[in-house]
Scaffold this active site. Structure first.
Site, PDB file in Angstrom:
ATOM      1  N   SER A 121      -6.461  -3.482  -4.484  1.00 16.23           N
ATOM      2  CA  SER A 121      -5.009  -3.506  -4.682  1.00 16.23           C
ATOM      3  C   SER A 121      -4.347  -2.161  -4.392  1.00 16.23           C
ATOM      4  O   SER A 121      -3.153  -2.110  -4.090  1.00 16.23           O
ATOM      5  CB  SER A 121      -4.692  -3.944  -6.114  1.00 16.23           C
ATOM      6  OG  SER A 121      -5.367  -3.116  -7.050  1.00 16.23           O
ATOM      7  N   ASP A 158      -0.322   1.320 -15.840  1.00 17.23           N
ATOM      8  CA  ASP A 158      -1.752   1.045 -15.939  1.00 17.23           C
ATOM      9  C   ASP A 158      -2.578   2.222 -15.455  1.00 17.23           C
ATOM     10  O   ASP A 158      -3.804   2.236 -15.581  1.00 17.23           O
ATOM     11  CB  ASP A 158      -2.135  -0.230 -15.174  1.00 17.23           C
ATOM     12  CG  ASP A 158      -1.846  -0.129 -13.679  1.00 17.23           C
ATOM     13  OD1 ASP A 158      -1.399   0.942 -13.213  1.00 17.23           O
ATOM     14  OD2 ASP A 158      -2.077  -1.124 -12.979  1.00 17.23           O
ATOM     15  N   HIS A 186      -2.222   1.539 -10.331  1.00 20.43           N
ATOM     16  CA  HIS A 186      -1.406   1.040  -9.230  1.00 20.43           C
ATOM     17  C   HIS A 186      -0.214   1.961  -8.992  1.00 20.43           C
ATOM     18  O   HIS A 186       0.329   2.562  -9.915  1.00 20.43           O
ATOM     19  CB  HIS A 186      -0.973  -0.391  -9.516  1.00 20.43           C
ATOM     20  CG  HIS A 186      -2.134  -1.328  -9.585  1.00 20.43           C
ATOM     21  ND1 HIS A 186      -2.744  -1.664 -10.782  1.00 20.43           N
ATOM     22  CD2 HIS A 186      -2.831  -1.958  -8.605  1.00 20.43           C
ATOM     23  CE1 HIS A 186      -3.767  -2.477 -10.529  1.00 20.43           C
ATOM     24  NE2 HIS A 186      -3.842  -2.662  -9.223  1.00 20.43           N
TER      25      HIS A 186
END
Length: 607
Positions: A459, A581, A584
């Protein structure tokens, strides 16, 4: 339910149960190791082994107690045993769970709602199986960690307390000889250890075998087997001087080995799950055998006042330290370790453990809780207790303060899940489908600069994909949320089959957990056909970060066509680049990441 002992000569040679302060010292070392592990000290990466030591201790002490009552009384009451265990363990945990729930109710209600299943399963001591069935990883989860994520181990112990008395008493009926009973117990322990080795898959998340009662039972059973053949109440201090010396030397050697394992073991070591935990359990059993012997002199050091104090409160310290650390630590932290925050966290943990032990655990265990409340109110100690709790709350607020808090709420995408989840199910602001993008635009000053460049990743590479495509037109990007290094070979083979594998390959993997070193070496060896490979270090606020980066650095140095791009160092002290988080990238962070990769590749003389 009471099981009657048929031995009628119980009044003869009655053994005496004694308190063993040396075990308090072992408890204190174990809980301090766990705390150091949760504080992410590099010298205590094996601190999780403290839980294994507790398992062996529990198996020994509970079995020793059952056998003592069986030997000295006319029967053993299983119901009374369960009641004593409940009074000893449950009130303190309810107190902690209530405090954590109230804190989240005030500060983060959505997080409290997401953790409802964790609270209920912990209360009924099935938390470890709840985590397994809901695929919640202990090692590889994103989002704010659960402040009660450590209670899985208490669930295993309580399950043992429920089942083991019944099993042991049946064993005493059918295998009254201690040697045979010990062999049966060790046989079950071996089956459990084999189950861990078989179920564990190298290079993958080990949470299933880490949480499972079936795969962790061998530690408790080894302690139980020791109690059968080495009961503390049957040992005598009437031994020779040479035997005493041998006993002490064995204990010291065992303690040294435990310290070495705590300092050198890593939770992702494959050997840990294929004999490592078993090895530690056997060493712990040897140390316990020494400490429970009345002739040992090691007890003088391990039973000293500071260690004894901590050891007696080790249960309280264990249940309190983790929520305090989690609730007072910023999720995004690219800065150096804050020793001031750590000092405040440890102080708060010790204060809450002391309060719990004095005002909750001991009064309830002795049956003086309600009678002790009146003197507490009269003496004014209740006001002092309230003041201490307020101070703890202030400490938590101060240590959890984040410099970027004013805008953090608006920056987080609505799709980010605050409950810890397995990485394969992680949601972020990008699609979970494969992103294969090939920009062949003929416009722009940097036309075709990305031709022959292929990037694969998870990601994080998806976050940077739009900016990479803009800065390196023609680049091929294949990213997928939750992708692991073990999947890299299949991805590259697929791109090669499609004719999209360039001669410059960027590999951005490791965000979602550790990988098998041999797999990466094999992958790189297959790409030595004059291609240039770029490995990118990761920044992820989880326990596997350092292991992943160390492996990448070491392996990159073994191949001439491999270069290392150090994103971890480049993003140091840059909290502003990340969402809450800590992994990201915000749009500005993704742009910075893309520019950093492009510059690193262009600066490579082989580009």
């Amino acid at each position: 339910m009471t099981i009657v002992n048929g031995n009628r000569n119980l009044h003869l040679n009655q053994p005496i149960k004694r308190y063993m302060t040396g075990l308090d010292g072992l408890r204190s070392i174990s809980v301090l190791a766990v705390i150091a592990y949760h504080l992410h000290f590099k010298w205590a990466e094996g601190g999780l082994l403290g839980v294994e030591i507790f398992f062996v201790l529990s198996g020994y002490l509970i079995t020793d107690q059952i056998l003592f009552e069986w030997r000295t009384r006319s029967g053993f009451s299983i119901v009374q045993f369960w009641i004593r265990r409940i009074r000893r363990l449950l009130p303190a945990m309810i107190f902690m769970l209530t405090a954590v729930a109230l804190w989240l109710l005030i500060t983060d209600f959505s997080r409290l709602q997401a953790l409802g299943g964790h609270f209920v399963s912990s209360l009924f001591y099935v938390n470890n199986w709840y985590l397994i069935f809901h695929h919640v990883s202990y090692f590889e989860s994103f989002g704010p960690p659960s402040p009660i994520g450590h209670l899985w181990s208490l669930s295993i112990e309580e399950q043992f307390y429920v089942i083991w008395p019944l099993v042991l008493l049946i064993g005493l009926r059918f295998a009254p000889r201690r040697g045979r009973l010990m062999l049966y117990i060790l046989g079950c322990a071996i089956v459990s250890a084999i189950a861990m080795a078989i179920i564990y898959e190298p290079g993958t998340d080990p949470s299933r075998v880490y949480y499972g009662t079936d795969t962790r039972a061998f530690a408790i059973l080894i302690g139980a087997a020791l109690a059968v053949v080495w009961p503390s109440w049957r040992l005598s201090d009437n031994v020779s001087s040479s035997s005493r010396t041998m006993l002490d030397m064995t204990g010291v050697l065992g303690m040294v080995m435990l310290f070495i394992l705590i300092g050198q073991t890593n939770e992702f070591d494959e050997s840990l799950y294929r004999g490592g935990f078993l090895y530690l359990s056997l060493i712990t059993a040897v140390v316990i055998a020494v400490l429970v012997h009345p002739a040992n002199r090691l007890e003088r050091w391990l039973g000293c006042r500071p260690l004894s104090w901590i050891g007696k409160r080790s249960y309280s310290l264990y249940i309190w330290h983790y929520p305090i650390i989690i609730l007072s630590s910023p999720v995004v932290n690219t800065e150096d370790v804050s020793y001031m925050r750590i000092a405040l966290q440890v102080t708060a943990s010790f204060i809450m453990a002391g309060l719990s032990y004095r005002y909750i655990e001991e009064p309830i265990r002795r049956g003086t809780f309600w009678t002790g409340l009146k003197p507490l109110r009269r003496s004014g100690a209740g006001n002092q207790l309230g003041l201490v709790v307020i101070v703890i709350a202030i400490i938590l607020v101060l240590t959890s303060w984040k410099t970027d808090s004013p805008d953090s709420e608006s920056d987080v995408p609505a799709t980010v899940n605050e409950e810890p989840v397995q990485t394969e199910k992680l949601q972020c602001g990008c699609s979970t489908e494969n992103h294969s993008a090939e920009n062949t635009s003929q416009s722009g000053e940097g036309e075709g600069e990305g031709e022959g460049v292929t990037a694969i990743g998870d990601s994080v590479i998806l976050d940077a994909a739009p900016f990479l495509e803009k800065q390196l037109p023609g680049i091929v990007i294949d990213g997928k949320v939750g992708r692991q290094m073990s999947q890299a070979k299949d991805v590259l083979d697929g791109l090669r089959a499609q004719g999209k594998l360039g001669n410059k390959i960027i590999i951005e993997l490791g965000t979602n957990g550790v990988f098998n070193r041999s797999q990466l070496k094999s992958l790189l060896a297959s790409l030595q056909d004059s291609r240039h490979i770029y490995l990118i270090t990761t920044r992820v606020p989880r326990g596997w970060q350092n292991t992943v980066n160390d492996n990448l650095r070491e392996i990159a140095g073994e191949f001439q066509n491999v270069r290392l791009i150090d994103w971890y160092s480049a993003s140091e002290n840059r909290n502003d680049l990340f969402y809450d988080d800590g992994v990201h990238l915000k749009p500005e962070g993704a742009q910075y990441y893309a520019s950093f990769l492009m510059d690193a590749i262009k600066q490579d003389k082989t580009y």
